[in-house]
Every structure is written in C-alpha cells, then in structure tokens.
Design an enzyme around this catalytic site. Structure first.
Site, short mmCIF file in Angstrom:
data_model
loop_
_atom_site.label_atom_id
_atom_site.label_comp_id
_atom_site.label_asym_id
_atom_site.label_seq_id
_atom_site.Cartn_x
_atom_site.Cartn_y
_atom_site.Cartn_z
N GLU A 50 0.82 -1.21 0.00
CA GLU A 50 0.00 0.00 0.00
C GLU A 50 0.86 1.26 0.00
OE1 GLU A 50 -2.86 -0.53 -0.78
OE2 GLU A 50 -3.03 -2.62 -0.17
N GLY A 51 1.99 1.19 -0.66
CA GLY A 51 2.90 2.32 -0.75
C GLY A 51 4.02 2.20 0.26
#
Length: 608
Positions: A443-444
């Site tokens: 998620e980054g």
C-alpha cells in the site's frame, strides 16, 4: 500464544486522547451512545479472541492451497469469515442506508486493530473489502452501488484492488492492462495483475475486483488510467450470480510472511470462464480518472495498514512480555539468592518498554487521526471540517509509515527478548517478525508515504498543517511544565526530562519543516533525500505529543486519589518514551537538514 485485546489502553486512547465524547456529539452519531461503544468493544474482543486469534498460527503453518485456478484457504478461515459477516463487523463504519452501522471512524478503528492483531493474514480480506465499498459509495454509479455494496457489506461477497503488474510496481504510469469497450457499454479486459491479496479464495460467493486498465485511445501515463469493476461471477439484474467471468488465478505467491493470506497472480482475458475471451468489466466514474478513484481505496488501506503495524506490535509485545516473565535465567544485577526471570534484567526491561511505548504512541496517533476524520466529515462548521480534514490527511502517511516501521523494530525486539528461542518458529516470535516485514512495503512503501508527507502534506499548504500541530504541541508543553513544577521528588526528574526532551523534539521538528520549505524549490533532491527521516521524525514527535498528553491525564487521576495501577503504568511508559525515544528526534532532524550534503555525495554517483 494467545492474544488478549489491550482493552484498557484502547479505552484510554479513545476517551482521554482522541475525545470520544466530543465525537459522539457530532451530527449523524446521535444514536451512538457510550454504552453502545462499550458493548461493541466487548463483543469485538470476545469475537477476535475466540474465533480469529486461534487461526494465526494455522494460517502461518497451513497456508492456502492453489489447484487448477481455485484456492482453498487455511482450515477455519471460512467459518471465521462467515461468523465475521454474520456479526455485522464488515459494516461498522459504512452508511446505514446501505446496510452498514454508520459508526464513527473512531469506533471502527479499535475494532479493526483488534482483528488485525488476532490474525493479520485473515484481516486483509475484510480490510480490502472496506476499501472497495468506500470507493463505490464515493464514485460508483447508483446502479453499481445497488448491485454490489449490500452484498459486500453483508459479507456474501468480498473485494480486491488490482493495481500492480509485473512491469509496473509502484509506478502505475506503466500499467498496460487493456480495456476495450463493447456495444452494450461494458468493457473487455485483458492483462495480468500480481500481488492481489485475496484475489481468489473460498470465503465468499463472489469477489469484486476493482481494476486499473487503459482504453485503446487513452493518453500515456497516469492520465490514461481508468477504473473498472470486474466481478468473478457476473451479477444478473435480479442480483443472482451469473456466468463465471474470464478472470483466473494463475498461481499464489510464496511469501516471507502473512502466509495465511492468498496473494494471487490474476489473468484477465485468458479465455477461461463462461463469457468468452476477455474479462467483462464496467467503468467506474469517468474514463482516465482511475488513479484518482483508486486513491480512495489506497488512502483507506494506508490508514488500515498503519493500524496493522500497531496490531502486530501489540501481539509481539504481549508474547515477549509473557516469555520474559516466565523465562528464568541469571541473577539480578543488584544481587539475589537465586536465578530470576529475565523480566528483571535492565536491558530486557528496556526492550519491553520500547516495544510498549512505540505501540501505545502509535495507537494514540492513529485514534487521534480517526477523530480528525470524523470531525472532517461530520462537524457542522465548514472551517472546522476543513482544518480537521487537513490534519487527518497529514497524519495518514505518518500512521502508515511510522507505525509499520515501528512494527518491524518491535517485532525484532520481540525476537531478541526470546533470545535463541526467538529464532525458533515454535515460539511464535519469528512469525511476528516475518509478518511485520511486509507492512512498510505494501500500500505504498515508506518512501512513498514520506514523499506524500513532504510534497502533498507539507509543501503544498506552505507547512500550515505542520506548524498548527507544532503550535498545539507547545500548548501541551506549557501544561507539562506546570505539572512538572507541582510534582513530588519521586516524579519530578522524569517529568522534567520528558518536558526538556519534548521541547527539543518540537524544535527539531520545526527546524525540519523550515528546511523543507526553504529548500524545496532550489534543492528538491536534497529535500526528498530526507523524506523518510522526516516522516520518522514526525512520527516520533507526534508520538511524544500523545505520550505527554497521556502523562498529564494519568497524573491528574493519580492526584485525585486513583489507586488504579493502569495510570501509574501509563505514566511510567510516557516517561520512558520521553527519556529513551524522543531523543531520536534530534538525529532525525539533523539527517533531514543534511540533505544538500547527502545529495552532493560522490558516493551517490557510484550507486546510480
């Protein structure tokens, strides 16, 4: 290796730091009473401890199995998910009009943290489904909401997000999955997606994939990405399931950790299924705005992954503490008649307190962020809403980045507390360490969160939100100074050290913000070279802020005559954070402000 929800600390953070009473007064939450919140927390604790926590080891040792495109999850997962759905847990934070419970984000946050602590691998499925629901409610058409949201909320269906491709990791400009419009208005998708969490499983009747793809005439780069709904089974007009779509699980990834979570390679348009070649998909919103829409899911997921870091830290701490209290080895430093448990040794105490302090500070930051989210969406005053939205958005990369990096540290310390036994799988400490390692990546990555914190959250508003936080911290510092002056001799030194270190940490934080604003236009590489240290600096100082507030609250209860040991322990943890963890801020700030020297280093040319 049992898990007990940290009920007292959760209630403390909710009530004393995040201001639950104030949140329950906001429009839309009139029916949410303190008694209802208490009942939800109690039932959530019962459910996750009894139904989910026992699956944690099973998910690690008996991961899902792939065969001919089908995935069978770990024994027990399907029943637990059915119980999760029946209990209404998927709908806590979603609107009542669609079948949710419409609770504040501040109430759903601890429930989410607890299920993630019980089994991180299990929790990923409902977490991603939450993101799909939020995206469809925000940008989906009315027909799409009616077709998909009720069954997603009810747990009959689950959701995924499909971004990554073999050639396109975090650089989504390289996405090349193709979507071709059909005469009936639908699209046919072809391409491959990787790292799709719960992309295939046997927990639900249907899986609703949100997929990034390009139409044939789309512009290059991120401006040409659109978002599509691609259900595993098509949905008929009457809501029943129709033909098997042409989206197929080619394999499952073999991972370092979170073994119980099936991470799928999905093929779109391989000619399998019952619809012919090309997966049938439906455009969400407007063409070429897919990345903008997907960020709705990603921002929700980033906050949730930050909570996963807190959850895993809590579980690692509980295991390490239990082991340290049981393991007898060595004599006490000051001398003893016989061996003592290792929990008596100073360095083991340092490690355990570091684990606890980082976990509780990160939890407090996340709940304060959740409260800001609620105010930013429900407060009747537009100015208050805007200010709290900005504060929430500023905190999200900190919640995600700081909490997950801290989880790796906490889980590593958990292994260290166990000594050699921590390196043995049977104790469970190793699983926590392995599971934690993905959290700063998906998620980054931490760098992506840090770049967001620098560019979108600090530079874009000229540091307004950061400086507002610093001003509020100084208000807490003044209260701390007054409290330290009134303290008795046994606590005065600790409170003064917390005060002094907090003061220096605030100055270090402010200096870093000043540096970013002064050098962003002239030395952008230097600024971004220090982005991760800046994020960790913000995390350490915001954590120190909440721990300073916790110290003040605990001191008040103790001064009023409370004999509850919780407040004495909380005060001790806050003082430890001030003495041992806040000094990290000075080094991190210095690293941020050394960006020009770092960027000019001859060694960088050799690396590149």
């Amino acid at each position: 290796m049992t898990y007990t929800t940290p009920a007292r600390d959760i209630r403390f953070a909710l009530n004393e730091l995040a201001g639950l009473a104030e949140i329950l007064k906001l429009p839309g939450f009139e029916e949410v009473t303190p008694d209802l919140v208490e009942a939800i927390l109690e039932e959530n604790a019962r459910f996750v401890q009894q139904a989910v926590a026992p699956l944690n080891v099973a998910g690690d040792t008996k991961p899902p199995v792939w065969q001919d495109g089908k995935v069978t999850t770990t024994p027990g997962f399907a029943q637990a998910f059915a119980d999760y759905a029946a209990g209404g847990w998927q709908g806590l934070q979603h609107p009542q009009q669609w079948g949710g419970q419409g609770l504040p984000h501040l109430v759903s946050a601890p429930a989410g943290e607890n299920i993630q602590a019980a089994s991180l691998a299990f929790s990923l499925c409902p977490m991603l489904t939450d993101g799909v629901i939020e995206a469809l409610l925000t940008v989906g058409s009315e027909a799409q909401r009616r077709a998909y949201v009720p069954n997603l909320l009810g747990g009959k269906w689950t959701g995924t997000m499909n971004l990554t491709e073999p050639q396109a990791g975090s650089d989504l400009a390289l996405v090349n999955t193709r979507a071709v419009k059909q005469d009936d208005g639908s699209y046919r998708l072809s391409g491959q997606k990787i790292f799709i969490t719960y992309g295939e499983h046997d927990l639900a009747e249907n899986i609703i994939h949100l997929v990034l793809a390009r139409t044939p005439d789309a512009p290059a780069g991120v401006k040409g990405i659109s978002l599509f709904i691609v259900p595993k089974f098509l949905v008929n007009d009457d809501g029943s399931l129709g033909a098997r779509n042409d989206v197929w699980c080619a394999s499952l990834e073999h991972k370092l950790g979170i073994h119980g979570s099936p991470t799928a390679v999905l093929l779109y348009g391989s000619g399998k299924g019952d619809v012919g070649e090309g997966a049938v998909g439906y455009l969400v919103g407007e063409q070429n705005r897919g990345l903008e829409y997907m960020f709705i899911m990603m921002n929700a997921a980033r906050y949730s992954v930050g909570q996963q870091g807190i959850a895993l830290s809590e579980r690692a701490y509980q295991l390490a503490q239990a082991y340290a209290r049981d393991r007898v080895q060595g004599r006490a430093i000051e001398g003893s008649a016989g061996p003592v448990t290792i929990s008596h040794h100073p360095d083991v105490q340092r490690m355990l307190l570091t684990m606890r302090a980082l976990t509780e500070a990160a939890r407090a930051i996340s709940y304060v962020a959740a409260a800001a989210h609620d105010k930013g969406t429900h407060h009747p005053d537009a100015e208050v809403r805007a200010r709290n939205r900005a504060f929430y958005e500023y905190l999200v990369p900190i919640v995600k980045g700081f909490s997950t990096e801290s989880a790796v540290e906490v889980a590593s310390l958990g292994v260290q507390v166990h000594g050699g036994m921590g390196f043995i799988e049977e104790t469970g400490a190793a699983q926590h360490y392995r599971d934690a390692r993905i959290l700063p990546i998906y998620e980054g990555t931490t760098a992506i969160q840090a770049n967001d914190l620098v560019g979108r959250k600090t530079l874009r508003d000229g540091g307004a939100t950061a400086y507002a936080s610093i001003a509020a911290m100084r208000d807490t510092l003044k209260a701390l100074e007054g409290d330290a002056a009134r303290a008795d001799a046994t606590e005065r030194d600790g409170l003064r050290l917390l005060r002094d270190n907090f003061d220096q940490a605030i100055q270090a934080y402010e200096s870093a913000v000043d540096y970013l604003l002064q050098h962003a236009s002239t030395h952008p590489r230097a600024v971004y070279a220090g982005s991760v240290p800046y994020l960790m600096l913000a995390g350490i100082v915001h954590g120190g802020w909440q721990m300073a507030r916790a110290a003040l609250v605990s001191r008040r209860y103790l001064a009023d005559g409370s004999s509850d040991p919780f407040y004495r322990n909380k005060l001790g943890t806050a003082l430890f954070y001030g003495a041992q963890l806040l000094p990290r801020a000075l080094g991190l700030s210095a690293t941020v402000r050394a960006g020009e020297v770092t960027d000019a280093s001859a060694a960088l040319a050799d690396i590149a």
